[in-house]
Scaffold this motif. Structure first.
Motif, short mmCIF file in Angstrom:
data_model
loop_
_atom_site.label_atom_id
_atom_site.label_comp_id
_atom_site.label_asym_id
_atom_site.label_seq_id
_atom_site.Cartn_x
_atom_site.Cartn_y
_atom_site.Cartn_z
N PRO A 155 0.80 -1.23 0.00
CA PRO A 155 0.00 0.00 0.00
C PRO A 155 0.83 1.28 0.00
N ASP A 156 1.83 1.36 0.89
CA ASP A 156 2.62 2.59 0.97
C ASP A 156 3.34 2.87 -0.35
N ALA A 157 3.98 1.84 -0.92
CA ALA A 157 4.74 2.03 -2.15
C ALA A 157 3.82 2.37 -3.32
N MET A 158 2.66 1.72 -3.38
CA MET A 158 1.75 1.95 -4.51
C MET A 158 1.15 3.35 -4.45
N VAL A 159 0.74 3.76 -3.26
CA VAL A 159 0.16 5.10 -3.13
C VAL A 159 1.23 6.17 -3.36
N ASP A 160 2.42 5.97 -2.80
CA ASP A 160 3.51 6.93 -3.01
C ASP A 160 3.86 7.05 -4.49
N ALA A 161 3.89 5.91 -5.20
CA ALA A 161 4.20 5.94 -6.62
C ALA A 161 3.14 6.69 -7.41
N ALA A 162 1.86 6.45 -7.06
CA ALA A 162 0.78 7.11 -7.77
C ALA A 162 0.81 8.62 -7.56
N ARG A 163 1.28 9.05 -6.38
CA ARG A 163 1.28 10.47 -6.03
C ARG A 163 2.63 11.14 -6.27
N SER A 164 3.58 10.42 -6.85
CA SER A 164 4.94 10.95 -6.95
C SER A 164 5.06 12.12 -7.92
N VAL A 165 4.26 12.15 -8.97
CA VAL A 165 4.30 13.24 -9.95
C VAL A 165 3.04 14.10 -9.82
N LEU A 166 1.89 13.46 -9.98
CA LEU A 166 0.61 14.17 -9.82
C LEU A 166 0.02 13.75 -8.48
N HIS A 167 -0.03 14.67 -7.54
CA HIS A 167 -0.54 14.39 -6.20
C HIS A 167 -1.89 15.10 -6.07
#
Length: 279
Positions: free
Chosen positions: A256-268
């Motif tokens: 969960p942490d890695a997937m959410v962080d990746a999704a929000r890394s450019v467009l948050h």
């Protein structure tokens, strides 16, 4: 501290007015989930006692309502015993302190109650049967911060957004969502409500960049034919696992942490909001 990957699951299953039957079925589903290594399990709305049998009753006084359960009553406590180290979310009809009825959800594990939700948005046909809840609050669990919604809540983007803003990175939506009552399609996959059910799941996950567990009833109850179609959706709106119309478990292994962080890394999306422009 980085958490290890989790296995999360959403169930499609049929539940009835018979609480003993429902508890047996929950026990079987939990056992299957445990065999699959599941850490978080979402069960449908009405997993204890079923749901209403008609969304357009002619006479509200003759509606077949689910049993009204106490929020800390024997039925809920029984699921705590079944859950053990698994986080389990499920829906039921809750009796309030003044005798009012709520369409309610509870998240629990062997240690006790982790979080609660009362359905805020009531479909017009049952709006006079249930008292609406008054908000959306995330809660902490052994596997991270979560939130819950109950079926019609996910129609409204503000519901999931409120949970995401409260820190939920996983949202469980527990449904008793039927096929269309006004324009039923010859095949369930073509049904208008099946399309909307999937659309809302994927949109709410992508809008908020969260993991999404969508559990739903299957089978028939009175005039309602439930869709099933349980699923796990990733923070980009991608379906990671799903069932179709019959009962089953949709299971996905996630970080969960890695997937959410990746999704929000450019467009948050949460950081990019402009609340002053929305009023």
């Amino acid at each position: 501290m980085t958490r290890p990957p989790l296995r999360i699951a959403a169930a499609a299953a049929h539940f009835t007015r018979d609480l003993a039957f429902d508890l047996d079925r929950i026990g079987v589903i939990v056992a299957h989930a445990r065999d699959a290594g599941v850490d978080v399990l979402a069960l449908p709305d009405g997993a204890l006692g079923g749901y209403v049998t008609d969304l357009r009753p002619d006479d509200l006084d003759e509606v077949d309502l689910p049993p009204a359960l106490e929020p800390n009553g024997e039925a809920v406590r029984s699921v705590i015993d079944l859950a053990a180290d698994m986080v389990v979310c499920l829906g039921y009809c809750e009796r309030g302190p003044g005798g009012e009825l709520y369409n309610a959800a509870v998240a629990l594990c062997g240690d006790g109650i982790l979080g609660r939700h009362r359905k805020v948005h009531q479909p017009v046909g049952v709006a006079k049967l249930f008292t609406p809840g008054c908000g959306f609050t995330a809660f902490d669990t052994p596997v991270g911060r979560m939130g819950m919604l109950i079926d019609h809540d996910k129609t409204f983007p503000e519901s999931a957004r409120a949970l995401a803003l409260d820190g939920a990175t996983t949202i469980a939506c527990l449904s008793a969502w039927p096929t269309s009552l006004t324009n039923r399609a010859p095949r369930m996959a073509q049904d208008r409500q099946a399309r909307l059910f999937d659309l809302y799941d994927q949109s709410r996950a992508a809008e908020n960049q969260v993991l999404w567990l969508s559990a739903n009833q299957s089978g028939r109850s009175g005039n309602l034919h439930f869709l099933g179609r349980a699923k796990v959706v990733g923070p980009g709106g991608e379906i990671l696992a799903r069932t179709w119309s019959k009962g089953g478990l949709a299971v996905a292994e996630v970080d969960p942490d890695a997937m959410v962080d990746a999704a929000r890394s450019v467009l948050h999306h949460l950081d990019e909001r402009r609340p002053s422009a929305y009023s």
